[in-house]
Design a protein around this motif. Structure first.
Motif, PDB file in Angstrom:
ATOM      1  N   ILE A  36     -61.025 -42.064 -46.293  1.00 36.79           N
ATOM      2  CA  ILE A  36     -61.095 -42.180 -47.745  1.00 36.79           C
ATOM      3  C   ILE A  36     -60.239 -41.098 -48.380  1.00 36.79           C
ATOM      4  O   ILE A  36     -59.925 -40.079 -47.756  1.00 36.79           O
ATOM      5  CB  ILE A  36     -62.550 -42.066 -48.260  1.00 36.79           C
ATOM      6  CG1 ILE A  36     -63.103 -40.655 -48.018  1.00 36.79           C
ATOM      7  CG2 ILE A  36     -63.438 -43.107 -47.607  1.00 36.79           C
ATOM      8  CD1 ILE A  36     -64.466 -40.446 -48.633  1.00 36.79           C
ATOM      9  N   ARG A  45     -65.664 -38.580 -56.096  1.00 39.12           N
ATOM     10  CA  ARG A  45     -66.467 -39.530 -56.864  1.00 39.12           C
ATOM     11  C   ARG A  45     -67.808 -39.804 -56.173  1.00 39.12           C
ATOM     12  O   ARG A  45     -68.859 -39.863 -56.822  1.00 39.12           O
ATOM     13  CB  ARG A  45     -65.692 -40.842 -57.037  1.00 39.12           C
ATOM     14  CG  ARG A  45     -66.360 -41.827 -58.012  1.00 39.12           C
ATOM     15  CD  ARG A  45     -65.655 -43.157 -58.050  1.00 39.12           C
ATOM     16  NE  ARG A  45     -64.230 -43.013 -58.264  1.00 39.12           N
ATOM     17  CZ  ARG A  45     -63.286 -43.479 -57.443  1.00 39.12           C
ATOM     18  NH1 ARG A  45     -63.645 -44.123 -56.346  1.00 39.12           N
ATOM     19  NH2 ARG A  45     -62.019 -43.319 -57.708  1.00 39.12           N
ATOM     20  N   LYS A  46     -67.778 -39.941 -54.855  1.00 34.86           N
ATOM     21  CA  LYS A  46     -69.005 -40.202 -54.102  1.00 34.86           C
ATOM     22  C   LYS A  46     -69.966 -39.012 -54.169  1.00 34.86           C
ATOM     23  O   LYS A  46     -71.176 -39.184 -54.314  1.00 34.86           O
ATOM     24  CB  LYS A  46     -68.671 -40.518 -52.641  1.00 34.86           C
ATOM     25  CG  LYS A  46     -68.108 -41.905 -52.407  1.00 34.86           C
ATOM     26  CD  LYS A  46     -67.998 -42.193 -50.919  1.00 34.86           C
ATOM     27  CE  LYS A  46     -67.580 -43.623 -50.642  1.00 34.86           C
ATOM     28  NZ  LYS A  46     -67.583 -43.931 -49.189  1.00 34.86           N
ATOM     29  N   GLN A 102     -61.723 -40.388 -53.938  1.00 37.16           N
ATOM     30  CA  GLN A 102     -62.902 -41.181 -53.590  1.00 37.16           C
ATOM     31  C   GLN A 102     -64.036 -40.278 -53.111  1.00 37.16           C
ATOM     32  O   GLN A 102     -65.203 -40.510 -53.446  1.00 37.16           O
ATOM     33  CB  GLN A 102     -62.541 -42.191 -52.491  1.00 37.16           C
ATOM     34  CG  GLN A 102     -61.631 -43.308 -52.950  1.00 37.16           C
ATOM     35  CD  GLN A 102     -61.163 -44.183 -51.787  1.00 37.16           C
ATOM     36  OE1 GLN A 102     -60.935 -43.693 -50.675  1.00 37.16           O
ATOM     37  NE2 GLN A 102     -61.022 -45.474 -52.041  1.00 37.16           N
TER      38      GLN A 102
END
Length: 281
Positions: free
Chosen positions: A118, A125-126, A122
């Motif tokens: 990833i 954001r996670k 990303q």
């Protein structure tokens, strides 16, 4: 003077328990994939534990054997293996690759963990989405938070437990491990071990300033603390995109059940003598 003597007696008692206990038959915290080895001569595999990204391959080699070898995957949907031992990662998950035949009695196995790559964006954001789960001020100490970090083969406590949980949820349990100490390479999702005393996970990097999330910060989860480059340089370890290969540098990796029994006893001795266990924070 009495307190000083009491501390030394407690320490000696703990060491006696730890040293006296036999090492034979100790059960390790995680399966290395080598339990089923029953071989002729000095046969071995080139590796028993592999971490791959989806689409990547790894050549397994069975050394010290003769005759036709047969390779099999326990989960072809996760990882396949051809007749020559070439493993290909298909989708995230875990598979055991076994080899038998020839003059090999029984079989040998290799654990293959597959993860999906990833981006840094990303990852951030996670992690930020987990603020709802790991709320600001949530009680988080060595005593009430533990996590078995499979990729490190280690039972973790407190601050490292938080990093382990978040890391596995973001990158997957079987993401490849990288380790470095280059400040310029730091990015969101990196786990930094500062002075072997405290662990934090990077949320964002702006120049020489890092914004982090951490557990066991005043006994709680804390989001948004800023740390400068000066604050992490010196004796520190950075693990790119994933995890620390040694949860506690004092003990290394691969804890046994014996260790945890002795650890509990040590906590009791230290409590009685007024000492603390800061090395587990």
């Amino acid at each position: 003077m009495k307190r000083y003597i009491k501390r030394w007696i407690s320490f000696i008692l703990f060491m006696c328990v730890f040293v006296w206990y036999p090492s034979e038959g100790v059960v390790m915290a995680a399966d290395s994939g080598q339990k089923n080895i029953d071989i002729v001569g000095t046969a071995s595999m080139n590796t028993y534990d592999v971490a791959l990204r989806v689409g990547k391959t790894k050549q397994l080699v069975c050394n010290g054997t003769t005759g036709k070898m047969v390779w099999k995957s326990s989960n072809p949907k996760v990882a396949t293996v051809d007749k020559k031992g070439l493993v290909k990662a298909i989708k995230p998950g875990k598979a055991m690759i076994s080899v038998s035949g020839g003059n090999l009695i029984g079989s040998m196995t290799c654990k293959v963990g597959v993860s999906k790559k990833i981006t840094t964006k990303q990852a951030r954001r996670k992690i930020m989405a987990m603020k709802k789960t790991y709320k600001e001020g949530l009680s988080w100490t060595n005593e009430n938070r533990q996590y078995f970090w499979e990729a490190t083969n280690c039972q973790c406590y407190g601050c490292i437990a938080l990093c382990g949980e978040i890391s596995d949820k973001v990158f997957g349990k079987y993401a490849p491990v990288t380790k470095h100490s280059n400040f310029s390479r730091i990015k969101a999702g990196d786990h930094i071990r500062i002075g072997n005393e405290h662990s934090v996970m990077v949320l964002q990097k702006n120049g020489n300033t890092l914004t982090v999330v951490e557990g066991n910060y005043n006994a709680t989860v804390h989001w948004g603390r800023k740390i400068t480059k000066k604050g992490v340089t010196g004796k520190w370890i950075l693990c790119g995109n994933k995890i620390l290969t040694e949860c506690f540098s004092v003990f290394g990796r691969g804890y046994s059940k014996l260790f945890f029994k002795c650890l509990a006893q040590m906590k009791l001795y230290m409590l009685l003598s007024g000492l603390t266990m800061d090395f587990l924070t």
